[in-house]
Design a protein around this motif. Structure first.
Motif, PDB file in Angstrom:
ATOM      1  N   THR B  94       0.831  -1.199   0.000  1.00 37.13           N
ATOM      2  CA  THR B  94       0.000   0.000   0.000  1.00 37.13           C
ATOM      3  C   THR B  94       0.870   1.256   0.000  1.00 37.13           C
ATOM      4  O   THR B  94       0.642   2.191  -0.774  1.00 37.13           O
ATOM      5  CB  THR B  94      -0.915   0.011   1.237  1.00 37.13           C
ATOM      6  OG1 THR B  94      -1.680  -1.186   1.254  1.00 37.13           O
ATOM      7  CG2 THR B  94      -1.851   1.200   1.218  1.00 37.13           C
ATOM      8  N   LEU B  95       1.871   1.253   0.872  1.00 36.82           N
ATOM      9  CA  LEU B  95       2.745   2.426   0.949  1.00 36.82           C
ATOM     10  C   LEU B  95       3.523   2.610  -0.350  1.00 36.82           C
ATOM     11  O   LEU B  95       3.760   3.735  -0.797  1.00 36.82           O
ATOM     12  CB  LEU B  95       3.703   2.285   2.138  1.00 36.82           C
ATOM     13  CG  LEU B  95       3.004   2.220   3.493  1.00 36.82           C
ATOM     14  CD1 LEU B  95       4.011   2.224   4.625  1.00 36.82           C
ATOM     15  CD2 LEU B  95       2.004   3.367   3.665  1.00 36.82           C
ATOM     16  N   ARG B  97       2.461   1.790  -3.352  1.00 36.20           N
ATOM     17  CA  ARG B  97       1.514   2.385  -4.305  1.00 36.20           C
ATOM     18  C   ARG B  97       1.339   3.865  -4.025  1.00 36.20           C
ATOM     19  O   ARG B  97       1.260   4.683  -4.939  1.00 36.20           O
ATOM     20  CB  ARG B  97       0.146   1.700  -4.203  1.00 36.20           C
ATOM     21  CG  ARG B  97       0.095   0.304  -4.738  1.00 36.20           C
ATOM     22  CD  ARG B  97      -1.358  -0.126  -5.011  1.00 36.20           C
ATOM     23  NE  ARG B  97      -2.193  -0.111  -3.817  1.00 36.20           N
ATOM     24  CZ  ARG B  97      -2.370  -1.160  -3.012  1.00 36.20           C
ATOM     25  NH1 ARG B  97      -1.758  -2.304  -3.268  1.00 36.20           N
ATOM     26  NH2 ARG B  97      -3.151  -1.056  -1.964  1.00 36.20           N
ATOM     27  N   ARG B  98       1.270   4.184  -2.724  1.00 36.38           N
ATOM     28  CA  ARG B  98       1.005   5.555  -2.347  1.00 36.38           C
ATOM     29  C   ARG B  98       2.187   6.454  -2.693  1.00 36.38           C
ATOM     30  O   ARG B  98       2.021   7.554  -3.214  1.00 36.38           O
ATOM     31  CB  ARG B  98       0.757   5.601  -0.829  1.00 36.38           C
ATOM     32  CG  ARG B  98       0.337   6.939  -0.312  1.00 36.38           C
ATOM     33  CD  ARG B  98       0.201   6.888   1.191  1.00 36.38           C
ATOM     34  NE  ARG B  98       1.504   7.006   1.840  1.00 36.38           N
ATOM     35  CZ  ARG B  98       1.713   6.765   3.136  1.00 36.38           C
ATOM     36  NH1 ARG B  98       0.710   6.356   3.908  1.00 36.38           N
ATOM     37  NH2 ARG B  98       2.910   6.892   3.661  1.00 36.38           N
ATOM     38  N   VAL B 111     -12.417   9.916  -6.130  1.00 37.40           N
ATOM     39  CA  VAL B 111     -13.274   9.736  -4.959  1.00 37.40           C
ATOM     40  C   VAL B 111     -14.395  10.774  -5.043  1.00 37.40           C
ATOM     41  O   VAL B 111     -14.121  11.980  -5.064  1.00 37.40           O
ATOM     42  CB  VAL B 111     -12.472   9.924  -3.660  1.00 37.40           C
ATOM     43  CG1 VAL B 111     -13.376   9.753  -2.453  1.00 37.40           C
ATOM     44  CG2 VAL B 111     -11.311   8.944  -3.609  1.00 37.40           C
ATOM     45  N   LEU B 114     -14.648  13.958  -2.768  1.00 36.66           N
ATOM     46  CA  LEU B 114     -13.549  14.916  -2.693  1.00 36.66           C
ATOM     47  C   LEU B 114     -13.557  15.813  -3.923  1.00 36.66           C
ATOM     48  O   LEU B 114     -13.941  15.393  -5.016  1.00 36.66           O
ATOM     49  CB  LEU B 114     -12.209  14.192  -2.592  1.00 36.66           C
ATOM     50  CG  LEU B 114     -12.014  13.310  -1.357  1.00 36.66           C
ATOM     51  CD1 LEU B 114     -10.642  12.651  -1.388  1.00 36.66           C
ATOM     52  CD2 LEU B 114     -12.181  14.108  -0.074  1.00 36.66           C
ATOM     53  N   GLU B 118      -8.606  18.037  -4.014  1.00 40.14           N
ATOM     54  CA  GLU B 118      -8.393  17.033  -2.969  1.00 40.14           C
ATOM     55  C   GLU B 118      -8.044  15.677  -3.575  1.00 40.14           C
ATOM     56  O   GLU B 118      -7.241  14.928  -3.024  1.00 40.14           O
ATOM     57  CB  GLU B 118      -9.650  16.915  -2.095  1.00 40.14           C
ATOM     58  CG  GLU B 118      -9.818  18.097  -1.141  1.00 40.14           C
ATOM     59  CD  GLU B 118     -11.177  18.144  -0.460  1.00 40.14           C
ATOM     60  OE1 GLU B 118     -11.249  18.591   0.680  1.00 40.14           O
ATOM     61  OE2 GLU B 118     -12.185  17.731  -1.102  1.00 40.14           O
ATOM     62  N   LEU B 122      -4.514  13.557  -3.046  1.00 39.49           N
ATOM     63  CA  LEU B 122      -4.929  12.458  -2.171  1.00 39.49           C
ATOM     64  C   LEU B 122      -3.756  11.597  -1.671  1.00 39.49           C
ATOM     65  O   LEU B 122      -3.672  11.333  -0.462  1.00 39.49           O
ATOM     66  CB  LEU B 122      -5.986  11.611  -2.881  1.00 39.49           C
ATOM     67  CG  LEU B 122      -6.615  10.478  -2.088  1.00 39.49           C
ATOM     68  CD1 LEU B 122      -7.234  10.992  -0.800  1.00 39.49           C
ATOM     69  CD2 LEU B 122      -7.672   9.761  -2.922  1.00 39.49           C
ATOM     70  N   ALA B 125      -1.990  13.387   0.977  1.00 35.20           N
ATOM     71  CA  ALA B 125      -2.834  13.499   2.167  1.00 35.20           C
ATOM     72  C   ALA B 125      -2.869  12.179   2.921  1.00 35.20           C
ATOM     73  O   ALA B 125      -2.825  12.147   4.152  1.00 35.20           O
ATOM     74  CB  ALA B 125      -4.242  13.917   1.765  1.00 35.20           C
ATOM     75  N   LEU B 126      -2.944  11.086   2.175  1.00 38.03           N
ATOM     76  CA  LEU B 126      -2.953   9.772   2.817  1.00 38.03           C
ATOM     77  C   LEU B 126      -1.653   9.531   3.563  1.00 38.03           C
ATOM     78  O   LEU B 126      -1.616   8.874   4.595  1.00 38.03           O
ATOM     79  CB  LEU B 126      -3.176   8.676   1.778  1.00 38.03           C
ATOM     80  CG  LEU B 126      -4.609   8.555   1.244  1.00 38.03           C
ATOM     81  CD1 LEU B 126      -4.655   7.620   0.048  1.00 38.03           C
ATOM     82  CD2 LEU B 126      -5.533   8.048   2.343  1.00 38.03           C
ATOM     83  N   ALA B 127      -0.576  10.084   3.019  1.00 38.80           N
ATOM     84  CA  ALA B 127       0.724   9.916   3.661  1.00 38.80           C
ATOM     85  C   ALA B 127       0.886  10.905   4.808  1.00 38.80           C
ATOM     86  O   ALA B 127       1.872  10.856   5.527  1.00 38.80           O
ATOM     87  CB  ALA B 127       1.834  10.106   2.634  1.00 38.80           C
ATOM     88  N   ARG B 168      -3.376  13.579 -10.564  1.00 40.94           N
ATOM     89  CA  ARG B 168      -3.116  12.919  -9.291  1.00 40.94           C
ATOM     90  C   ARG B 168      -1.888  12.011  -9.397  1.00 40.94           C
ATOM     91  O   ARG B 168      -1.036  11.976  -8.523  1.00 40.94           O
ATOM     92  CB  ARG B 168      -4.305  12.082  -8.842  1.00 40.94           C
ATOM     93  CG  ARG B 168      -4.004  11.352  -7.533  1.00 40.94           C
ATOM     94  CD  ARG B 168      -5.075  10.406  -7.106  1.00 40.94           C
ATOM     95  NE  ARG B 168      -5.285   9.374  -8.110  1.00 40.94           N
ATOM     96  CZ  ARG B 168      -6.477   8.862  -8.393  1.00 40.94           C
ATOM     97  NH1 ARG B 168      -7.542   9.286  -7.766  1.00 40.94           N
ATOM     98  NH2 ARG B 168      -6.592   7.934  -9.324  1.00 40.94           N
TER      99      ARG B 168
END
Ligand code: ATP
Ligand code: MG
Lengths: 846, 254
Positions: B94-95, B97-98, B111, B114, B118, B122, B125-127, B168
């Motif tokens: 996951t990390l 990918r992020r 999403v 958002l 945003e 994203l 922000a997730l990080a 993004r």
């Protein structure tokens, strides 16, 4: 169309299971209550049938006055009537009986049982006639001497009494010791439903219960071949006009009806909470069906496009609801048997010994439970079903499921109108003089809840935005998404929150009400109570008037008076009357005498000034009252007073009470120490007296008395909390259900989030915070409504001593925190499911 | 497989942004087993724009998913830079990918709750990171989305939505971007906008992009086209033009 109903049910097994639980729990509670009541009633019915088995006719006085606490007060029959009864044709045996309060003291000097919290402590005259004796001796013999007593086997076992032991017994006379000469059982039980029994020979019982030369009842046995009706008729011709004669059967029926009445209150009390649970459940049904219909919009539209009529679509949804409702109700009914068993065990713990002659399930219980559950489900599903019917065939082509939000202004107006109607009914019930106050208040409250639920979608966005601020601020993007998710479907959020609102609203109401009660009680004690010590007996039993006399004779005591409460008739209506020692009133209480003086109370009556005003009585008038035991009396109105929180609306002297009531028990004694006396020493003296002679009394100073009063409120409060827990639990299940449905609907979106790097724990956090926001929204709504309920209730009862309105900030803050935790709890399962999503599969999900 | 262009000196890994070694992906088992990837060894160089083509069902999406850490191989290896993906747990994937990968799907990229902005930030922000504001501004201006930043996805056209998705993918400066038919749902004008934009990102920003497409015109934007059939690499074309790609497709198809 039936096929789609069934496949709809099967496809949505899980969500319908969750929905069904909401109904199941409510129905289980309802069925459990009905079954328990029926079971208890059946045991009492058989108890009375057994007790009165040999009784063919009963003679007693006419003119009973129903007391406001259940039961009734009745005068006694002169002993001479027994001779007349015995000489009546057809009478084989006739015997007079007296009964009264008698509490056993165990070998350690502790009073046994507590008539305020458990089964009664009964004193009886021993039946000489075998046919009239429902007891049988398991040891020893019948009482014959003035200091003989026979006690029940349960008490004997508990306190290790054996024939030959001495036992101290508390009655309305002086506390005295007796010889245990016999031990009895009642049928197969050690005691009748847990009551303790002390049985004396007839003359002794008459002396102990203040019934010299009289009987409470005369029971008769008929000659062979004489029917109960013939016997009663014959006796009626032989006895004076102020006595009444019942057949044994009628007497049994009356006993049973009295119990049914008492149980009716208990039943209604518990059923109220079952109704609340079902009401909460109906919000969840409404919501689930709403969501399911929205999610199935395309499928429904396709059916419409293929030629299904609106009516068919509507019916298929209603058929689903009926199936869910019926299944859940049936399961709830089955669970109700368990609930009844649990409640019965609870009663057993409280000291009521209900014989284990099985659980009674009436057909009416089965029908009521199934019908109520199913109808509630159907009614809740009507709106979603209509929405389903309105799905246009063209919706089959649209991509996303949209739930129409309706026009906010129209919704706001509708909500406010419904809310106002509810408030009107509520306030009308509280402040009006109508007869149906309680149902009015209940209905008003329910309507108000519905009104707020209608308004809620309009409020959802602004309120949830504020409530979600902390999560968005401190929880990063997960918190932001949580807030957005809570906001994205205001109707859904609102309906989910509304279910919790009901439970929290009632919790808030009762919390505020209890806090106000405590504050008002403290206030009353501070302002109106001058006594230094309160000697608390029991309300349903009592304490011998000798205690007040003995205390008065102690050194350092300035004034002491017992307090009694009885019923009388004033101008045809039953009123509660309180009795004190006139000379002591002024020293012990401030009842706010406005005119006249309580010094003259020995011969007269004092009345609360507002009550006097409404009857147009003036000082010096003569009140025509009637007492059950003594008949009509004229009492001059000697004083008017302005506070009814201590003494109620009518006050007489202890002497007047003694002359006009059969029992002479005080339920508490108030004591004022002499000026300059050492209160600690006075207290020690009083305590010493109580310990040796009156162990059923608790000595309390003012602080302890306040605490004890507060504790009573707290006990009741906790009981109600426990009963409301079910409603809250159902609401939590509702939140979980909504979240699960929403997550299912957002599968792709969640997959996307995971694909671009949202971790599982972030996703769980998002779901959790959404749940918390919904829960807090419901809580805020509930607390606002609950505060209104509390305020109006306190205002309505201001005459009854609710002088203060309190908002217990700490307790309500606890409610908020607990609600947030409930939100976390509700999210556990949906969050776990959302985190388990397979990323790829989710994103390709359609 | 040798590089088609000489990226100059440097270690193997500094040149290659992502690669697979004997990648095999089997769906299902027994009679119904499908070999979606059948011994695929392929490298994607840094700062290059690669297109993957092939008939439907040839394993293009599967390859992309496995490369991006969205799916795991049955056997073989996948690397993003030096990192081997096999054996990474869900959290690490996951990390990865992020922080290191960008992904653009054919549809459904945003999403819905958002705003465009945003959505763009994203991953950062997730990080829990502040995104590089200057860079994000550059990206936004390049995709010409400045006047749409506060809009929700439902208020954007399909092309705009895809541009947000590409933005993004670019905004977090990933080592590599995977785009699975990013223009598949778009009209030709919107499609070419996206493709121009991706081309620019590669040329001007040194971004690495791997894109699946069925469209020879789209493939012509790439530096290199890799052809897949039945889960195998069957051919490739360097510096493609639409005609040459079409030609090759016909050969492979026939
Ligand atoms: N989850 C799955 N389960 C079983 N088989 C699958 C799964 N996903 C893909 N496949 C199979 O794997 C093969 C490759 O699929 P993939 O989606 O990679 O093809 P593709 O080249 O992207 O096709 P398209 O151009 O149609 O998108 C196909 O035969 C497909 O049916
Ligand atoms: Mg594909």
């Amino acid at each position: 169309m039936w096929k789609t109903t069934i496949s709809g049910l099967l496809a949505n097994k899980l969500r319908f299971a969750l929905t069904g639980i909401a109904i199941l729990l409510g129905v289980a509670f309802m069925a459990g209550t009905l079954i328990l009541t029926a079971t208890v009633k059946a045991s009492f019915d058989s108890l009375f049938t057994d007790v009165n088995k040999g009784t063919d006719a009963v003679v007693r006085t006419k003119g009973a006055i129903d007391s406001s606490f259940g039961g009734s007060e009745r005068g006694r029959v002169p002993a001479a009537v027994l001779d007349s009864v015995q000489s009546a044709p057809g009478v084989a045996h006739a015997e007079g009986f007296v009964q009264g309060f008698a509490q056993l003291v165990d070998k350690k000097g502790k009073a046994m049982g507590n008539p305020d919290q458990g089964a009664p402590t009964l004193g009886l005259s021993w039946p000489e006639t075998p046919a009239l004796n429902a007891f049988h001796l398991v040891a020893g013999r019948a009482p014959t001497a003035p200091d003989d007593v026979v006690i029940d086997n349960a008490s004997a076992k508990k306190a290790h009494f054996r024939v030959g032991d001495r036992i101290k017994i508390l009655t309305q006379g002086p506390t005295s010791d007796f010889n245990v000469v016999g031990i009895v059982r009642f049928g197969a039980a050690d005691s009748p439903l847990g009551a303790s029994i002390a049985s004396f020979d007839s003359a002794t019982a008459q002396r102990l219960f203040g019934a010299q030369g009289s009987f409470d009842t005369i029971l008769t046995v008929a000659d062979k071949g004489v029917s109960q009706t013939e016997l009663a008729a014959a006796i009626r011709r032989a006895v004076p006009g102020d006595t009444e004669v019942l057949t044994g059967a009628a007497y049994t029926k009356e006993n049973q009806d009295d119990i049914a009445n008492g149980l009716g209150f208990f039943n209604a009390f518990l059923l109220t909470f079952a109704m609340v649970a079902l009401f909460v459940g109906s919000f969840i049904i409404y919501n689930t069906f709403g969501i399911v219909v929205a999610q199935r919009t395309r499928e429904l539209a396709l059916l419409r496009a293929l030629g299904a009529t609106r009516r068919q679509v509507l019916r298929s949804v209603l058929a689903e609801a009926a199936a869910v409702g019926l299944l859940a109700s049936a399961a709830g009914l089955a669970a109700g048997v368990g609930v009844a068993a649990g409640l019965k065990a609870l009663l057993q713990v409280l000291g009521f010994d209900i014989p284990a002659n099985g659980i009674v399930v009436h057909t009416s219980t089965v029908v009521t439970s199934l019908l109520t559950g199913t109808v509630v489900t159907l009614v809740a599903a009507v709106m979603p079903a209509r929405r389903a019917g309105r799905v246009a065939p063209i919706a089959a082509l649209r991509d996303v499921a949209v739930e129409p939000t309706g026009r906010p202004t129209r919704r706001a107006i509708a909500g406010v109108v419904v809310l106002a109607l509810g408030a009107l009914a509520l306030l009308g019930g509280l402040f009006g003089k109508g007869d149906n106050a309680v149902p009015m208040v209940g209905l008003g409250a329910a309507i108000m809840f519905v009104g707020v639920a209608i308004l809620a979608p309009v409020l959802a966005r602004p309120v949830a935005r504020v409530l979600g601020w902390p999560s968005a601020r401190f929880r990063g993007i997960a918190g932001v998404l949580a807030r957005q998710n809570a906001l994205r479907n205001p109707k859904r959020t609102s309906a989910t929150a509304a279910a919790l609102m009901v439970g929290v609203g009632l919790v808030g109401f009762i919390t505020i009400f209890a806090a106000s009660a405590k504050l008002s009680i403290n206030d009353t004690i501070d302002r109106a109570l001058r006594a230094d010590l309160v000697l608390q007996g029991s309300f349903n039993g009592g304490v011998s008037p000798d205690l007040a006399r003995d205390v008065r004779n102690l050194a350092g005591v300035d004034a002491a008076s017992g307090m009694r409460i009885g019923s009388m008739e004033v101008e045809g209506a039953t009123k509660q009357v309180t009795a004190f020692e006139p000379a002591a009133i002024g020293g012990l209480f401030d009842i706010g005498v406005t005119s006249g003086s309580v010094d003259g109370l020995d011969q007269g009556i004092a009345v609360y000034d507002k009550a006097a005003e409404s009857h147009h009585w003036k000082l010096g008038d003569t009140l025509h009252v009637r007492f059950a035991a003594s008949g009509p009396r004229d009492l001059p109105l000697v004083a008017l007073y302005g506070r009814k929180d201590v003494a109620g609306s009518y006050v007489i002297s202890t002497g007047t009470y003694d002359a006009n009531f059969t029992d002479h028990l005080d339920f508490a004694v108030y004591v004022k120490a002499a000026a300059g006396a050492d209160t600690a020493a006075v207290r020690a003296n009083v305590q010493g007296l109580v310990d040796t002679q009156y162990p059923n009394v608790k000595v309390q100073d003012r602080t302890e008395f306040k605490k004890a009063q507060a504790k009573q409120v707290t006990t009741l409060l906790n009981l109600i909390y426990a009963l409301l827990l079910l409603a809250v639990l159902i609401a939590v299940i509702g939140i979980a259900n909504t979240l699960a449905l929403s997550i299912h609907e957002r599968t792709r979106e969640l997959g996307l989030l995971r694909a671009v790097g949202m971790t599982r724990s972030q996703l769980r956090s998002t779901v959790r915070w959404e749940s918390v926001i919904i829960a807090l929204f419901g809580t805020v709504l509930g607390l606002v409504v609950g505060t209104f309920f509390g305020w109006s209730m306190v205002k309505a009862l201001s005459e009854e001593g609710f002088s203060r309105f309190a908002i217990p900030v700490g307790s309500l803050a606890t409610v908020v925190v607990l609600a947030a935790l409930a939100g976390v709890l509700a999210a556990v399962f949906p969050a776990r499911r959302s985190a388990k999503l397979d990323v790829l599969r989710a994103i390709t999900h359609t | 497989m040798t590089s088609l262009t000489d990226a100059g000196a440097g270690s193997h890994t500094s040149v290659v942004a992502a690669r697979t070694v004997s990648a095999v992906k089997v769906y299902g088992s027994g009679d119904t087993a499908v070999r979606a990837l059948d011994d695929v060894t392929v490298e994607f160089e840094r700062a290059r724009f690669t297109a993957i083509m092939g008939p439907s069902g040839s394993g293009k999406s599967t390859l992309m998913h496995c490369l991006a850490g969205l799916d795991t191989l049955t056997s073989g290896q996948v690397f993003i830079g030096d990192t081997e993906l096999n054996g990474l747990d869900d959290k690490r994937l996951t990390l990865l990918r992020r922080d290191r990968v960008g992904f653009v799907f054919q549809a459904y990229n945003l999403v819905p709750t958002l705003s465009a902005l945003e959505n763009i930030v994203l991953p950062a922000a997730l990080a829990g990171r502040k995104s590089d504001q200057a860079w994000v501004d550059t990206v936004i201006d390049t995709v010409r989305l400045r006047d749409r930043l506060t809009h929700r996805p439902s208020e954007l056209s399909g092309g705009q939505q895809q541009r947000v998705a590409v933005a993004r993918a670019l905004a977090s400066k990933p080592e590599i971007i995977f785009a699975d038919e990013p223009t598949g749902n778009l009209d030709s004008r919107s499609g070419s906008e996206i493709l121009d934009f991706m081309r620019n990102a590669v040329d001007q920003l040194g971004q690495t992009i791997v894109m699946v497409t069925h469209d020879p015109l789209a493939a012509a934007y790439a530096d290199r086209v890799v052809f897949l059939a039945d889960g195998r690499i069957v051919d490739e074309v360097a510096d493609p033009t639409a005609e040459r790609v079409l030609d090759r497709m016909k050969q492979l198809g026939g």
